[in-house]
Design an enzyme around this catalytic site. Sequence first.
Site, PDB file in Angstrom:
ATOM      1  N   TYR A 114       4.421 -14.104  -7.662  1.00 47.74           N
ATOM      2  CA  TYR A 114       5.139 -12.969  -8.255  1.00 47.74           C
ATOM      3  C   TYR A 114       5.628 -13.277  -9.672  1.00 47.74           C
ATOM      4  O   TYR A 114       5.310 -12.529 -10.609  1.00 47.74           O
ATOM      5  CB  TYR A 114       6.296 -12.525  -7.354  1.00 47.74           C
ATOM      6  CG  TYR A 114       6.980 -11.287  -7.844  1.00 47.74           C
ATOM      7  CD1 TYR A 114       6.434 -10.036  -7.621  1.00 47.74           C
ATOM      8  CD2 TYR A 114       8.162 -11.367  -8.568  1.00 47.74           C
ATOM      9  CE1 TYR A 114       7.050  -8.890  -8.085  1.00 47.74           C
ATOM     10  CE2 TYR A 114       8.790 -10.234  -9.039  1.00 47.74           C
ATOM     11  CZ  TYR A 114       8.229  -8.995  -8.794  1.00 47.74           C
ATOM     12  OH  TYR A 114       8.841  -7.871  -9.270  1.00 47.74           O
ATOM     13  N   GLU A 121       1.511 -10.243 -16.922  1.00 47.32           N
ATOM     14  CA  GLU A 121       1.521  -8.831 -17.286  1.00 47.32           C
ATOM     15  C   GLU A 121       2.331  -8.600 -18.558  1.00 47.32           C
ATOM     16  O   GLU A 121       1.894  -7.892 -19.472  1.00 47.32           O
ATOM     17  CB  GLU A 121       2.100  -7.997 -16.148  1.00 47.32           C
ATOM     18  CG  GLU A 121       1.211  -7.929 -14.930  1.00 47.32           C
ATOM     19  CD  GLU A 121       1.884  -7.230 -13.757  1.00 47.32           C
ATOM     20  OE1 GLU A 121       2.959  -6.615 -13.949  1.00 47.32           O
ATOM     21  OE2 GLU A 121       1.336  -7.297 -12.647  1.00 47.32           O
TER      22      GLU A 121
END
Length: 100
Positions: free
Chosen positions: A49, A56
């Site tokens: 995560y 991103e």
Amino acid sequence: IQNEESLILFLVVWTVTEITRYSFYTFNLLNHLPHFIKWARYNFFIILYPVGVAGELLTIYAALPYVKKTGMYSLRLPNKYNVSFDYYYFLIAVMFSYIP
């Protein structure tokens, strides 16, 4: 942006996440869930995560100069809708939305 290392980073993370998730679903449907698959499904996210989010955000950050220069996906006034939208600032808002 396609040559950024951050793109490879989050694509690899997404791939590992999906392989783990769908392996879990498949083995669960077959009523034969190996311990490792169950463990991976509920523990890999601890690493994946934050690494995926970093990938991103770095990719969006790398795209900002290009988006600003080209006006990509932006809508300027005057126009028939009487609305203005700047994709550059939208991407910055998206980046800040990761904080919560």
